[in-house]
Design an enzyme around this catalytic site. Sequence first.
Site, PDB file in Angstrom:
ATOM      1  N   GLU A   1      -5.183   7.445  11.526  1.00 39.81           N
ATOM      2  CA  GLU A   1      -5.449   6.054  11.116  1.00 39.81           C
ATOM      3  C   GLU A   1      -5.147   5.114  12.277  1.00 39.81           C
ATOM      4  O   GLU A   1      -4.048   5.155  12.834  1.00 39.81           O
ATOM      5  CB  GLU A   1      -4.569   5.723   9.909  1.00 39.81           C
ATOM      6  CG  GLU A   1      -4.623   4.264   9.470  1.00 39.81           C
ATOM      7  CD  GLU A   1      -3.833   4.026   8.175  1.00 39.81           C
ATOM      8  OE1 GLU A   1      -3.891   4.880   7.263  1.00 39.81           O
ATOM      9  OE2 GLU A   1      -3.142   2.988   8.089  1.00 39.81           O
TER      10      GLU A   1
ATOM     11  N   HIS B   1       2.983   7.340   5.540  1.00 44.31           N
ATOM     12  CA  HIS B   1       3.276   5.953   5.910  1.00 44.31           C
ATOM     13  C   HIS B   1       3.134   5.021   4.719  1.00 44.31           C
ATOM     14  O   HIS B   1       2.609   5.419   3.667  1.00 44.31           O
ATOM     15  CB  HIS B   1       2.354   5.514   7.057  1.00 44.31           C
ATOM     16  CG  HIS B   1       0.903   5.775   6.810  1.00 44.31           C
ATOM     17  ND1 HIS B   1       0.319   6.989   7.078  1.00 44.31           N
ATOM     18  CD2 HIS B   1      -0.084   4.999   6.306  1.00 44.31           C
ATOM     19  CE1 HIS B   1      -0.964   6.946   6.761  1.00 44.31           C
ATOM     20  NE2 HIS B   1      -1.237   5.738   6.280  1.00 44.31           N
TER      21      HIS B   1
ATOM     22  N   GLU C   1     -10.700   6.461   1.818  1.00 43.89           N
ATOM     23  CA  GLU C   1      -9.427   5.824   1.501  1.00 43.89           C
ATOM     24  C   GLU C   1      -9.052   6.064   0.042  1.00 43.89           C
ATOM     25  O   GLU C   1      -7.886   6.082  -0.319  1.00 43.89           O
ATOM     26  CB  GLU C   1      -9.549   4.315   1.796  1.00 43.89           C
ATOM     27  CG  GLU C   1      -8.429   3.436   1.294  1.00 43.89           C
ATOM     28  CD  GLU C   1      -7.119   3.621   2.046  1.00 43.89           C
ATOM     29  OE1 GLU C   1      -7.093   4.361   3.052  1.00 43.89           O
ATOM     30  OE2 GLU C   1      -6.124   3.032   1.596  1.00 43.89           O
TER      31      GLU C   1
ATOM     32  N   HIS D   1       1.882   7.232   1.447  1.00 45.00           N
ATOM     33  CA  HIS D   1       0.754   8.164   1.340  1.00 45.00           C
ATOM     34  C   HIS D   1       0.504   8.816   2.695  1.00 45.00           C
ATOM     35  O   HIS D   1       1.085   8.414   3.705  1.00 45.00           O
ATOM     36  CB  HIS D   1      -0.509   7.422   0.881  1.00 45.00           C
ATOM     37  CG  HIS D   1      -1.029   6.438   1.907  1.00 45.00           C
ATOM     38  ND1 HIS D   1      -0.481   5.189   2.082  1.00 45.00           N
ATOM     39  CD2 HIS D   1      -2.028   6.532   2.839  1.00 45.00           C
ATOM     40  CE1 HIS D   1      -1.124   4.548   3.051  1.00 45.00           C
ATOM     41  NE2 HIS D   1      -2.061   5.343   3.530  1.00 45.00           N
TER      42      HIS D   1
ATOM     43  N   ARG E   1       0.919  -1.161   0.000  1.00 41.48           N
ATOM     44  CA  ARG E   1       0.000   0.000   0.000  1.00 41.48           C
ATOM     45  C   ARG E   1       0.937   1.184   0.000  1.00 41.48           C
ATOM     46  O   ARG E   1       1.664   1.412   0.955  1.00 41.48           O
ATOM     47  CB  ARG E   1      -0.900  -0.038   1.235  1.00 41.48           C
ATOM     48  CG  ARG E   1      -1.709   1.233   1.471  1.00 41.48           C
ATOM     49  CD  ARG E   1      -2.786   1.436   0.401  1.00 41.48           C
ATOM     50  NE  ARG E   1      -3.556   2.654   0.672  1.00 41.48           N
ATOM     51  CZ  ARG E   1      -3.297   3.837   0.108  1.00 41.48           C
ATOM     52  NH1 ARG E   1      -2.310   3.981  -0.768  1.00 41.48           N
ATOM     53  NH2 ARG E   1      -4.046   4.889   0.412  1.00 41.48           N
TER      54      ARG E   1
ATOM     55  N   HIS F   1      -2.931  11.046   5.010  1.00 44.08           N
ATOM     56  CA  HIS F   1      -4.352  11.400   5.041  1.00 44.08           C
ATOM     57  C   HIS F   1      -4.479  12.813   5.595  1.00 44.08           C
ATOM     58  O   HIS F   1      -4.002  13.095   6.692  1.00 44.08           O
ATOM     59  CB  HIS F   1      -5.126  10.427   5.915  1.00 44.08           C
ATOM     60  CG  HIS F   1      -4.861   8.992   5.545  1.00 44.08           C
ATOM     61  ND1 HIS F   1      -5.259   8.452   4.352  1.00 44.08           N
ATOM     62  CD2 HIS F   1      -4.194   8.012   6.189  1.00 44.08           C
ATOM     63  CE1 HIS F   1      -4.869   7.195   4.284  1.00 44.08           C
ATOM     64  NE2 HIS F   1      -4.213   6.892   5.389  1.00 44.08           N
TER      65      HIS F   1
HETATM   66 MN    MN Z   1      -3.140   5.097   5.408  1.00 40.51          MN
END
Ligand code: MN
Length: 353
Positions: A74, A113, A135, A67, A64, A69
């Site tokens: 989170e 992260h 998301e 990125h 993943r 937020h």
């Molecule tokens: Mn995340």
Amino acid sequence: MAGQDAASLAHPHDEQLPSFRYAMENQTGRVSAAGSAKEANIDEFPVSEKIAAVSMRLEPGSIRELHWHAIAAEWAYMLSGHCRITVFSPDGTCEMADFGPGDVWYFPRGYPHSIQALADGCHFILTFDDGHFSEFGTFSLTDWVGHTPPEVLAENFNVPAATFQKFPKEEVYIVSSKAPPALPADSPPGSQHTGPLTHKFSLEAQQPRKFDGGFLRIVSQVEFPISTTMTGATMTIHPGAVRGLHWHPHAAEWQYVIAGKARATVFASHGHARTDEFTPGDIAYIPQGFGHYIENIGNDDLQLLLVFNHGEYKSVDLADWLASNPRRLVAANFGVPEDVIARFAPGGTIVGS
Ligand code: MN
Ligand code: MN
């Protein structure tokens, strides 16, 4: 009658209230060869105003991507498999750590992260302290770099602009890769660059709080100091037992059914209450201050993941509340003799069975 909402009482309770249940794992979500993500925010689950969530699966080695937020912290719980996270803090420190089943991470809002599955792949639940969070609208590394002129990138990184010709032009989101090598057991002296507060907490390694009808593990800011805006818990309710009537004075509650069969009832005042039944993969949302209770209606233990949008855990149990008041007052409140109230058991959090 003065102070009474006669119109609302004229209708059946259930039709007055939105559903507090959403079958998150029954959705298809966003799927690729590298993994998948099933989301539940206010778009999919309108009552969940304060907490959004994602069920994410990563194939072995998949990443993943890096990125952050913009609007939410989170909080995550590992259900199965293993992964490695990296998280970078504004103070310049960076933590890298491996996670297995029962481990929790917390990333403050805006901290960048990544998550990479180890050789066995993984499945985890992500929650966010804002129900409007999506998301699919996060700030991703490839998205930004792909939408920045190569000349600017060349200057920023002090390399030729041609370096970026083959970089992705759009967000990759989840990308296939090889599983990373094992972390060194002993890092070289001076190589540690982690901050003062870890982002990892091993929830299932903690001693549970035990009750007649089950047990509970809670991770709040008290146990996990970086988790200033969220609290999590896992709760096991034995067959026939019930998490008794209670509410949370300063937090909404989000639930994910890991195993077993539940019946949850939410009391919304003004004569309204709603009951829903839940099976594994279903989620529930209980607005702040709304009364509720949860029954195990299956033959096996009911296992729940709970998340609250506050760093401190607080609950008010109906049984404790009544036991703390004079029996005379409680009896007069109900219009019954005092000896009826005297037989009420004090609170036990998870009772029965
Ligand atoms: Mn995340
Ligand atoms: Mn609760």
